[in-house]
Design an enzyme around this catalytic site. Structure first.
Site, PDB file in Angstrom:
ATOM      1  N   MET A   1      18.902 -33.546  28.956  1.00  0.00           N
ATOM      2  CA  MET A   1      19.130 -34.857  29.152  1.00  0.00           C
ATOM      3  C   MET A   1      20.275 -35.389  28.259  1.00  0.00           C
ATOM      4  SD  MET A   1      17.487 -37.639  30.133  1.00  0.00           S
ATOM      5  CE  MET A   1      15.900 -37.608  30.606  1.00  0.00           C
TER       6      MET A   1
ATOM      7  N   PHE B   1       6.437 -27.662  -9.531  1.00  0.00           N
ATOM      8  CA  PHE B   1       6.549 -26.782  -8.334  1.00  0.00           C
ATOM      9  C   PHE B   1       5.833 -27.320  -7.116  1.00  0.00           C
ATOM     10  CE2 PHE B   1       5.452 -22.862  -5.890  1.00  0.00           C
ATOM     11  CZ  PHE B   1       6.710 -22.637  -5.382  1.00  0.00           C
ATOM     12  N   GLN B   2       6.820 -27.584  -6.239  1.00  0.00           N
ATOM     13  CA  GLN B   2       6.271 -27.893  -4.862  1.00  0.00           C
ATOM     14  C   GLN B   2       5.461 -29.328  -4.708  1.00  0.00           C
ATOM     15  OE1 GLN B   2       3.837 -24.752  -3.127  1.00  0.00           O
ATOM     16  NE2 GLN B   2       5.911 -23.919  -2.192  1.00  0.00           N
TER      17      GLN B   2
ATOM     18  N   LYS C   1      -4.616 -30.739  -6.757  1.00  0.00           N
ATOM     19  CA  LYS C   1      -5.369 -29.393  -6.780  1.00  0.00           C
ATOM     20  C   LYS C   1      -6.503 -29.237  -7.724  1.00  0.00           C
ATOM     21  CE  LYS C   1      -4.953 -24.437  -7.291  1.00  0.00           C
ATOM     22  NZ  LYS C   1      -3.896 -23.294  -7.322  1.00  0.00           N
TER      23      LYS C   1
ATOM     24  N   GLU D   1       3.888 -25.683  10.003  1.00  0.00           N
ATOM     25  CA  GLU D   1       2.912 -26.769   9.620  1.00  0.00           C
ATOM     26  C   GLU D   1       3.267 -27.901  10.918  1.00  0.00           C
ATOM     27  OE1 GLU D   1       4.437 -25.523   7.393  1.00  0.00           O
ATOM     28  OE2 GLU D   1       3.012 -25.125   5.798  1.00  0.00           O
TER      29      GLU D   1
HETATM   30  C1  LIG Z   1      13.704 -32.943  17.702  1.00  0.00           C
HETATM   31  C2  LIG Z   1      14.553 -33.786  18.768  1.00  0.00           C
HETATM   32  N1  LIG Z   1      15.859 -33.294  18.698  1.00  0.00           N
HETATM   33  C3  LIG Z   1      16.620 -33.890  19.348  1.00  0.00           C
HETATM   34  C4  LIG Z   1      16.257 -34.549  20.393  1.00  0.00           C
HETATM   35  C5  LIG Z   1      17.174 -35.420  21.569  1.00  0.00           C
HETATM   36  N2  LIG Z   1      17.076 -34.853  22.785  1.00  0.00           N
HETATM   37  C6  LIG Z   1      16.346 -35.481  23.812  1.00  0.00           C
HETATM   38  S1  LIG Z   1      16.237 -34.533  25.256  1.00  0.00           S
HETATM   39  C7  LIG Z   1      17.178 -33.332  24.621  1.00  0.00           C
HETATM   40  C8  LIG Z   1      17.391 -32.177  25.365  1.00  0.00           C
HETATM   41  C9  LIG Z   1      16.394 -31.277  25.591  1.00  0.00           C
HETATM   42  O1  LIG Z   1      16.657 -30.097  26.245  1.00  0.00           O
HETATM   43  P1  LIG Z   1      15.639 -29.157  26.935  1.00  0.00           P
HETATM   44  O2  LIG Z   1      14.355 -28.811  26.161  1.00  0.00           O
HETATM   45  O3  LIG Z   1      16.328 -27.697  27.411  1.00  0.00           O
HETATM   46  O4  LIG Z   1      15.257 -30.040  27.966  1.00  0.00           O
HETATM   47  P2  LIG Z   1      16.190 -30.461  29.378  1.00  0.00           P
HETATM   48  O5  LIG Z   1      16.574 -31.920  29.208  1.00  0.00           O
HETATM   49  O6  LIG Z   1      17.091 -29.492  29.503  1.00  0.00           O
HETATM   50  O7  LIG Z   1      15.026 -30.586  30.529  1.00  0.00           O
HETATM   51  C10 LIG Z   1      17.759 -33.487  23.223  1.00  0.00           C
HETATM   52  C11 LIG Z   1      18.420 -32.641  22.546  1.00  0.00           C
HETATM   53  C12 LIG Z   1      14.747 -34.911  20.615  1.00  0.00           C
HETATM   54  N3  LIG Z   1      14.047 -35.532  21.614  1.00  0.00           N
HETATM   55  N4  LIG Z   1      14.035 -34.193  19.675  1.00  0.00           N
END
Ligand SMILES: Cc1ncc(C[n+]2csc(CCOP(=O)(O)OP(=O)(O)O)c2C)c(N)n1
Ligand SMILES: [Mg+2]
Lengths: 163, 573
Positions: free
Chosen positions: B481, B113-114, B163, B51
């Site tokens: 990052m 439920f749900q 529902k 979803e």
């Molecule tokens: C759902 C979610 N969880 C955690 C984060 C924190 N976060 C920001 S950038 C990042 C790393 C992303 O890794 P990747 O997709 O490999 O991209 P890269 O920075 O390596 O290019 C994280 C964990 C986020 N933005 N969104």
């Protein structure tokens, strides 16, 4: 600064929870809150007191205005206004104190609305300051229970908050 | 009057609103509606695999078209899975309608439920929400929901439907309202002319002006007006992450993105400006750095449709509440009517200074002939292979910033990313939504090996509907990052920022019925890109290995001013 914000909103389920949630979501505080339907049953009137600097109050009113169910809003403290709060209070009243309590109630123009051999139930209306002054005058040790309605307010003069 | 069941009313209302696609996933509480959908062919239902992806796909569709994206989920887990997507759309002001099923009305509150209190759970992340309490109200609720979602500052609206209110055997009079009656909601339709005039006077006096525009210009269809105004005045323009494409990225007057990973010239120009025209931007923390040190010499003119965005983070000298397109158009006609000219002499000096900044830094990065490929090179190759014309969606991380910096977006709605919430997992489903909206367009999803795995299951949806999305997986084998912050602020301690045990993405793509291409050397990059984009009707997953140690620069120095930046691992301003 303490503010009294008065809101006309749709009298619909869920509307009040949106107003209240906004405050916790954005880290504002509510000191008092009263709400009841108006002469038009599709509308509710909500009065709340809150504190904050000008910046915070501006943010609060802007965000409240953004809520779909909020129809109109006014910060009563911006102009001349009347504010009232009602308080019901149980006070220990035995022996010599019975007369003393009665005198204090009279001075504050309160009413004794229920009596037992040891307790007076008192009703008092006024500004928040007045209610607090009364509690001080009675003395905390005498007070058994306090119920306050929260502040209601209305602007002075010909200004009205309506559709 | 025509008599319809609640479920049929829902479907008819969607048809009346001109909905082409509804992204969703079935379950008990919405089965009556699914049955009603089955019996018609005007609204196509797109079956996702999770979803959350339904919401991002609808969101991508909305961002690309300007029309609201529509989602349907079942009660309980289906509904809660939609929360991240609602929050993503809410933060970026994207018009969206989410229909969530609810348990029978007489069971509400019984922990059935749900059952989830979806109105309650979603409250902070929707523009508004409705609970259907009586099937008769369905037409009016839908009319209001679409109106609220798409007007003023747009946003997601939730409709929760028990529902029993969609039961096929109970019918009610149906008429779709022509007009909305909402006494408590009246978005501003015009900016205050006096304020606009004051702003124009300020712009004409400006010696070091900057136009700083955001997502509101894209959403508010104000790109053309913005471009005209900037050209007429010969003012420099910078865009936020959300505003890229609103002003042509290849234009001489464009300074690039501003903010945390903005260009040197954009951030320097902002800091040194005497007048800033903020248009449809909300001065958020990723832009301003420390607001107390923000642009000390600047008068701020702030145009926004949402009064609450004005003077929220930075006080505006000239606030203008109104639709950004209308306000900019009015500015343009005021400039025309008096044949007004800006201060050309001062602007010439200003441009010299800006060009000096451009020369000093620009967006540079170091390449290493024998070493690994750089992520920036991947985005540059993508730009070349797509001639700058692709719709680019992205996930969140370093790859997102590199895409924003190095792909020059010339048109609004071309760049689609989760700016406000920063939702990893957004990119692929958003690309699906864009591809549905524009089946013949080139759609690329720039992602990382971390983010792509958050909604990787959508490869299956892409196969089912034949969506030829190109996935550009900038694989740095790290949560890049996060790792960058750990390098810079935590002494290089890479706590939990590895992506170990990566799947073989090529095989993975193949097992989903797609094409996978692995690229490890720079000399193979261009050829591989061309090969991928030549496969016009296939999804291609490009797994591109890049230098895991690369950082995104410039980067704001935390708590500093706009001009305080790291320019590389060793240089700072
Ligand atoms: C759902 C979610 N969880 C955690 C984060 C924190 N976060 C920001 S950038 C990042 C790393 C992303 O890794 P990747 O997709 O490999 O991209 P890269 O920075 O390596 O290019 C994280 C964990 C986020 N933005 N969104
Ligand atoms: Mg990575």
């Amino acid at each position: 600064m303490r503010r009294i914000i008065s809101i006309l909103m749709e009298n619909e389920p869920g509307a009040l929870s949106r107003v209240v949630a906004l405050f916790s979501q954005r880290g504002y505080n509510i000191e008092t809150l009263t709400v009841a339907p108006t002469e038009d049953p599709t509308l509710s009137r909500l009065t709340m007191t809150t504190t904050g600097d000008e910046y915070k109050i501006e943010q609060i009113t802007k965000h409240l205005n953004k809520l779909i169910e909020v129809v109109k809003l006014v910060d009563l403290t911006e102009g001349a206004h009347i504010e009232r709060e009602i308080m019901l209070m149980k006070i220990k009243a035995t022996g010599a104190q019975r007369a003393e309590v009665k005198r204090t109630v009279d001075i504050f123009r309160g009413q004794i609305v229920d009596v037992t051999a040891t307790v007076y139930t008192v009703q008092l209306t006024g500004t928040t300051d007045k209610l607090e002054a009364f509690i001080n005058a009675i003395g905390e040790t005498q007070v058994l229970e306090v119920v306050r309605s929260g502040v209601s307010g209305i602007a002075r003069g010909e200004k009205v908050l309506s559709l | 009057m025509e008599m319809l069941s609640g479920a049929d009313m829902v479907v008819r209302a969607l048809q009346e609103e001109g909905v082409e696609y509804i992204f969703g996933y079935p379950g008990g509480s919405v089965l009556h509606i699914y049955d009603a959908l089955f019996k018609q062919d005007k609204v196509s239902h797109i079956l996702v695999r999770h979803e959350q992806a339904a919401t991002h796909a609808a969101d991508g569709y909305a961002r690309a078209t300007g029309k609201p994206g529509v989602v349907m989920v079942t009660s309980g887990p289906g509904a809660t899975n939609a929360i991240t997507g609602l929050a993503t759309a809410f933060m970026d002001s994207i018009p969206m309608i989410v229909l969530s099923g609810q348990v029978r009305s007489d069971w509400i509150g019984d922990d059935a439920f749900q059952e989830t209190d979806m109105i309650g759970v979603s409250r902070p992340v929707v523009k508004h929400s409705f609970m259907v309490r009586d099937p008769k109200d369905i037409p009016e609720i839908f009319k209001k929901a679409f109106y609220i979602a798409t007007t003023g500052r747009p946003g997601p609206v939730l409709i929760d439907i028990p529902k029993d209110h969609t039961a096929p055997n109970k019918t009610f009079p149906y008429e779709y309202p022509k007009k909305v009656k909402l006494r408590s909601y009246a978005p501003v339709t015009r900016g205050h002319s006096g304020q606009i005039r004051k702003a124009v006077e300020e712009l004409l006096k400006a010696k070091r002006p900057v136009i700083y525009s955001g997502g509101g210009v894209v959403q508010g269809e104000a790109s053309e007006a913005l471009t005209k105004l900037a050209r007429k005045l010969n003012f420099p323009v910078t865009n936020t992450l959300m505003g890229l494409g609103a002003y042509p990225g290849t234009d001489r007057q464009f300074l690039g993105m501003l903010g945390m990973h903005g260009t040197y010239e954009a951030n320097m120009a902002m800091h040194s400006a005497d007048v800033i025209l903020a248009a449809g931007a909300r001065l958020d923390d990723r832009v301003t750095n420390n607001t107390k040190k923000f642009c000390p010499g600047a008068k701020l003119i702030h145009i926004d449709i949402d009064p609450a965005s004005i003077s929220k983070n930075v006080a505006a000298h000239i606030p203008i509440v109104g639709p950004v397109q209308q306000v900019l158009d009015e500015m343009l006609s005021m400039l025309d009517e008096q044949d007004n000219e800006p201060d050309h002499k001062a602007l010439e000096r200003w441009w010299q200074e800006i060009d000096g900044w451009r020369e000093f830094h620009g967006l540079r990065y170091e390449t290493n002939e024998s070493g690994p490929m750089k992520p920036q090179q991947v985005v540059e190759a993508l730009y070349k292979a797509t001639e700058g014309k692709a719709y680019v969606t992205s996930d969140v991380g370093q790859h997102q910033m590199f895409a924003a910096q190095f792909y020059k977006f010339d048109s609004p709605r071309q760049w689609i990313n989760s700016g406000g919430l920063g939702t990893m997992g957004f990119g692929l489903p958003a690309a699906m939504g864009v591809q549905f909206a524009f089946p013949d367009a080139v759609v690329a999803c720039v992602t990382g090996e971390g983010s792509i795995q958050m909604n990787i299951q959508e490869l299956s949806t892409c196969l089912q509907y034949g969506l030829p999305v190109k996935i550009i997986n900038i694989n740095n084998q790290a949560l890049g990052m996060v790792r960058q912050w750990q390098d810079m602020q935590y002494g290089g301690r890479h706590s939990q920022s590895y992506m170990e045990s990566l799947p073989d993405f090529v095989k993975l793509a193949e097992s989903y019925g797609h094409v996978g291409i692995k690229v490890e050397k720079f000399e193979d990059l261009e050829g591989a890109m061309n090969e991928a984009f030549a496969l016009k009707d296939r999804l291609v997953f490009m797994d591109i290995y890049v230098d895991p140690t690369e950082h995104v620069y410039p980067m704001h120095i935390a708590d500093g001013a706009m001009r305080d930046m790291w320019l590389s691992k060793t240089e700072r301003t």
